[in-house]
Design an enzyme around this catalytic site. Structure first.
Site, PDB file in Angstrom:
ATOM      1  N   LYS A 108     -13.883  -7.163   8.634  1.00 34.42           N
ATOM      2  CA  LYS A 108     -13.165  -8.422   8.808  1.00 34.42           C
ATOM      3  C   LYS A 108     -11.652  -8.200   8.756  1.00 34.42           C
ATOM      4  O   LYS A 108     -10.893  -8.789   9.539  1.00 34.42           O
ATOM      5  CB  LYS A 108     -13.562  -9.423   7.722  1.00 34.42           C
ATOM      6  CG  LYS A 108     -14.933 -10.049   7.894  1.00 34.42           C
ATOM      7  CD  LYS A 108     -15.184 -11.048   6.765  1.00 34.42           C
ATOM      8  CE  LYS A 108     -16.508 -11.772   6.934  1.00 34.42           C
ATOM      9  NZ  LYS A 108     -16.740 -12.737   5.826  1.00 34.42           N
ATOM     10  N   HIS A 132      -2.807   6.252  -4.027  1.00 31.07           N
ATOM     11  CA  HIS A 132      -3.609   5.743  -5.138  1.00 31.07           C
ATOM     12  C   HIS A 132      -4.287   6.922  -5.826  1.00 31.07           C
ATOM     13  O   HIS A 132      -4.899   7.765  -5.161  1.00 31.07           O
ATOM     14  CB  HIS A 132      -4.663   4.760  -4.608  1.00 31.07           C
ATOM     15  CG  HIS A 132      -5.281   3.909  -5.669  1.00 31.07           C
ATOM     16  ND1 HIS A 132      -6.103   4.416  -6.655  1.00 31.07           N
ATOM     17  CD2 HIS A 132      -5.196   2.575  -5.915  1.00 31.07           C
ATOM     18  CE1 HIS A 132      -6.508   3.443  -7.450  1.00 31.07           C
ATOM     19  NE2 HIS A 132      -5.956   2.317  -7.028  1.00 31.07           N
ATOM     20  N   TYR A 150       1.483 -17.959   8.603  1.00 34.35           N
ATOM     21  CA  TYR A 150       2.521 -18.664   9.347  1.00 34.35           C
ATOM     22  C   TYR A 150       3.889 -18.292   8.780  1.00 34.35           C
ATOM     23  O   TYR A 150       4.297 -18.796   7.736  1.00 34.35           O
ATOM     24  CB  TYR A 150       2.281 -20.177   9.285  1.00 34.35           C
ATOM     25  CG  TYR A 150       0.934 -20.572   9.820  1.00 34.35           C
ATOM     26  CD1 TYR A 150       0.692 -20.624  11.199  1.00 34.35           C
ATOM     27  CD2 TYR A 150      -0.122 -20.864   8.952  1.00 34.35           C
ATOM     28  CE1 TYR A 150      -0.557 -20.965  11.693  1.00 34.35           C
ATOM     29  CE2 TYR A 150      -1.379 -21.207   9.450  1.00 34.35           C
ATOM     30  CZ  TYR A 150      -1.584 -21.252  10.816  1.00 34.35           C
ATOM     31  OH  TYR A 150      -2.827 -21.573  11.310  1.00 34.35           O
ATOM     32  N   TYR A 180     -15.051   1.128   8.979  1.00 42.48           N
ATOM     33  CA  TYR A 180     -13.635   1.447   9.186  1.00 42.48           C
ATOM     34  C   TYR A 180     -13.396   1.971  10.603  1.00 42.48           C
ATOM     35  O   TYR A 180     -12.540   1.457  11.335  1.00 42.48           O
ATOM     36  CB  TYR A 180     -13.201   2.490   8.155  1.00 42.48           C
ATOM     37  CG  TYR A 180     -11.736   2.847   8.202  1.00 42.48           C
ATOM     38  CD1 TYR A 180     -10.761   1.936   7.814  1.00 42.48           C
ATOM     39  CD2 TYR A 180     -11.324   4.113   8.612  1.00 42.48           C
ATOM     40  CE1 TYR A 180      -9.414   2.263   7.848  1.00 42.48           C
ATOM     41  CE2 TYR A 180      -9.974   4.453   8.641  1.00 42.48           C
ATOM     42  CZ  TYR A 180      -9.029   3.525   8.254  1.00 42.48           C
ATOM     43  OH  TYR A 180      -7.696   3.861   8.292  1.00 42.48           O
ATOM     44  N   VAL A 201      -5.104 -11.121   5.254  1.00 40.66           N
ATOM     45  CA  VAL A 201      -4.858 -11.312   6.688  1.00 40.66           C
ATOM     46  C   VAL A 201      -6.081 -11.800   7.449  1.00 40.66           C
ATOM     47  O   VAL A 201      -5.977 -12.124   8.637  1.00 40.66           O
ATOM     48  CB  VAL A 201      -4.328 -10.028   7.358  1.00 40.66           C
ATOM     49  CG1 VAL A 201      -2.983  -9.636   6.776  1.00 40.66           C
ATOM     50  CG2 VAL A 201      -5.343  -8.894   7.273  1.00 40.66           C
ATOM     51  N   ARG A 225       2.618 -16.236  19.510  1.00 40.32           N
ATOM     52  CA  ARG A 225       3.387 -17.469  19.297  1.00 40.32           C
ATOM     53  C   ARG A 225       4.872 -17.178  19.176  1.00 40.32           C
ATOM     54  O   ARG A 225       5.714 -17.923  19.702  1.00 40.32           O
ATOM     55  CB  ARG A 225       2.887 -18.182  18.037  1.00 40.32           C
ATOM     56  CG  ARG A 225       3.653 -19.466  17.711  1.00 40.32           C
ATOM     57  CD  ARG A 225       3.089 -20.193  16.517  1.00 40.32           C
ATOM     58  NE  ARG A 225       3.326 -19.533  15.256  1.00 40.32           N
ATOM     59  CZ  ARG A 225       4.472 -19.619  14.568  1.00 40.32           C
ATOM     60  NH1 ARG A 225       5.503 -20.313  15.045  1.00 40.32           N
ATOM     61  NH2 ARG A 225       4.602 -19.002  13.405  1.00 40.32           N
ATOM     62  N   GLY A 257       0.816  -1.200   0.000  1.00 36.89           N
ATOM     63  CA  GLY A 257       0.000   0.000   0.000  1.00 36.89           C
ATOM     64  C   GLY A 257       0.852   1.253   0.000  1.00 36.89           C
ATOM     65  O   GLY A 257       2.086   1.191  -0.047  1.00 36.89           O
ATOM     66  N   GLN A 317      -3.708  -9.498  28.885  1.00 37.79           N
ATOM     67  CA  GLN A 317      -3.916 -10.925  29.137  1.00 37.79           C
ATOM     68  C   GLN A 317      -2.665 -11.761  28.912  1.00 37.79           C
ATOM     69  O   GLN A 317      -2.429 -12.745  29.622  1.00 37.79           O
ATOM     70  CB  GLN A 317      -5.058 -11.435  28.250  1.00 37.79           C
ATOM     71  CG  GLN A 317      -5.516 -12.848  28.579  1.00 37.79           C
ATOM     72  CD  GLN A 317      -6.820 -13.188  27.856  1.00 37.79           C
ATOM     73  OE1 GLN A 317      -7.577 -12.314  27.445  1.00 37.79           O
ATOM     74  NE2 GLN A 317      -7.079 -14.485  27.704  1.00 37.79           N
ATOM     75  N   LYS A 330     -11.467  -0.292  13.455  1.00 37.81           N
ATOM     76  CA  LYS A 330     -10.169   0.147  13.975  1.00 37.81           C
ATOM     77  C   LYS A 330     -10.220   0.317  15.490  1.00 37.81           C
ATOM     78  O   LYS A 330      -9.241   0.028  16.196  1.00 37.81           O
ATOM     79  CB  LYS A 330      -9.747   1.452  13.302  1.00 37.81           C
ATOM     80  CG  LYS A 330      -9.276   1.296  11.868  1.00 37.81           C
ATOM     81  CD  LYS A 330      -7.920   0.615  11.792  1.00 37.81           C
ATOM     82  CE  LYS A 330      -7.327   0.710  10.398  1.00 37.81           C
ATOM     83  NZ  LYS A 330      -5.971   0.125  10.317  1.00 37.81           N
TER      84      LYS A 330
END
Length: 321
Positions: free
Chosen positions: A97, A187, A70, A151, A65, A112, A18, A168, A155
């Site tokens: 999403k 753009h 991975y 949006y 995404v 992870r 982007g 957490q 966000k």
């Protein structure tokens, strides 16, 4: 740490093809990092990173995404989400999403890997603000069911997820609220005022001004933003944000249109149109926190940055864009 044999950091940039993401990839490579650029090319373009493809420290992956990813990296910059109304309103469900599922997937990856993760949040979390300028402790004035909510609210939810992962799981997070940013590789049809005005002026088309032009914005040149982004990412672990990154110099949209007409030498006239729903009337960051914690503030004057951006768009038009 997953540093390579030569001690270089391996960095993931989502939304890396982007406008802002491509500049970030370029800077990270210049700083000696290995860069994994991920983009689904919805609003980003391969052309933005074509000049990086021959760099052996750069890897480009086409991926959305909203699905798990991975990879093995040391740091993650999450810039994946269309950021202009034209793009994020095209498929509002997918926009939500991308911000929410994308945040969940990337936070899980960071957990992870025990990797530090940066979230490119936005000044849109403040909505149409009733506080001016906007400080980070202002909770905002957002319409949760309006056409911009896909949006704005997504966000806001992503920020919630980042801070909950911090509380957490003790995850190392960095959250920046990015204000209006401009520069080369925007753009040409993203619907933002800078790109709109420049493209219209260079083509001699009417400059479309929504409302009477008295609404204000604060424009930050992309190189300044990238510097603030890197400083936030490298700041001490207890500096989590949110931190406003933007230019505190405010101008009206009408003033911007007049400046673009003058800098391009255009004969374009200004044409007024109705103001879109929920369009903010004022937008200016308070960057006191960025100054204090990061020693950062923008250095590019608006006219100088616009001149560079105009040169870029001249090339786009010459190439048939």
């Amino acid at each position: 740490m997953r540093q390579d044999y030569f001690g270089r950091k391996r960095v993931l940039v989502t939304g890396g093809a982007g406008f802002i993401g491509s500049h970030l990839c370029e800077r990270l490579l210049r700083d000696g990092c290995e860069v994994v650029c991920v983009d689904n090319f919805f609003s980003g373009t391969r052309a933005n990173v074509t000049h990086l493809l021959d760099n052996r420290d750069f890897e480009l992956i086409r991926h959305d995404v909203t699905f798990p990813l991975y990879v093995e990296v040391d740091e993650i910059y999450n810039l994946a989400c269309p950021a202009s109304p034209v793009h994020y309103q095209h498929d509002p469900v997918q926009t939500t999403k991308t911000s929410v599922h994308g945040a969940i997937n990337l936070l899980g990856l960071a957990k992870r890997l025990n990797a530090r993760i940066f979230q490119a949040s936005t000044s849109e979390v403040y909505g149409d603000p009733t506080v001016h300028p906007q400080t980070e402790d202002y909770w905002g004035n957002v319409n949760p069911i309006g056409p911009r909510a896909c949006y704005d609210e997504a966000k806001r939810c992503a920020e919630t997820l980042f801070f909950d992962y911090r509380r957490q799981h003790g995850l190392g997070i960095k959250v920046a609220r990015i204000f209006n940013t401009y520069g080369p590789r925007m753009h040409p049809r993203d619907g933002r005022v800078v790109s709109n005005f420049i493209m219209q002026a260079l083509k001699g088309d009417p400059i479309t001004l929504y409302g009477d032009g008295s609404q204000t914005r604060s424009f930050c040149y992309v190189d300044d933003l990238i510097e603030g982004t890197l400083r936030l990412m490298s700041s001490p672990g207890d500096v989590t944000g949110p931190v406003n990154l933007g230019n505190p110099t405010e101008c009206t949209v009408l003033e911007l249109a007049e400046t673009v007409i003058r800098l391009t030498g255009s004969a374009s006239r200004i044409e007024h149109r109705p103001l879109p729903q929920d369009d903010p009337q004022q937008r200016r960051p308070d960057i006191g926190r960025a100054r204090a914690l990061l020693g950062w503030q923008p250095t590019m004057a608006l006219e100088d940055g616009l001149a560079r951006t105009i040169d870029y768009f001249r090339g786009v038009i010459a190439a048939g864009g």
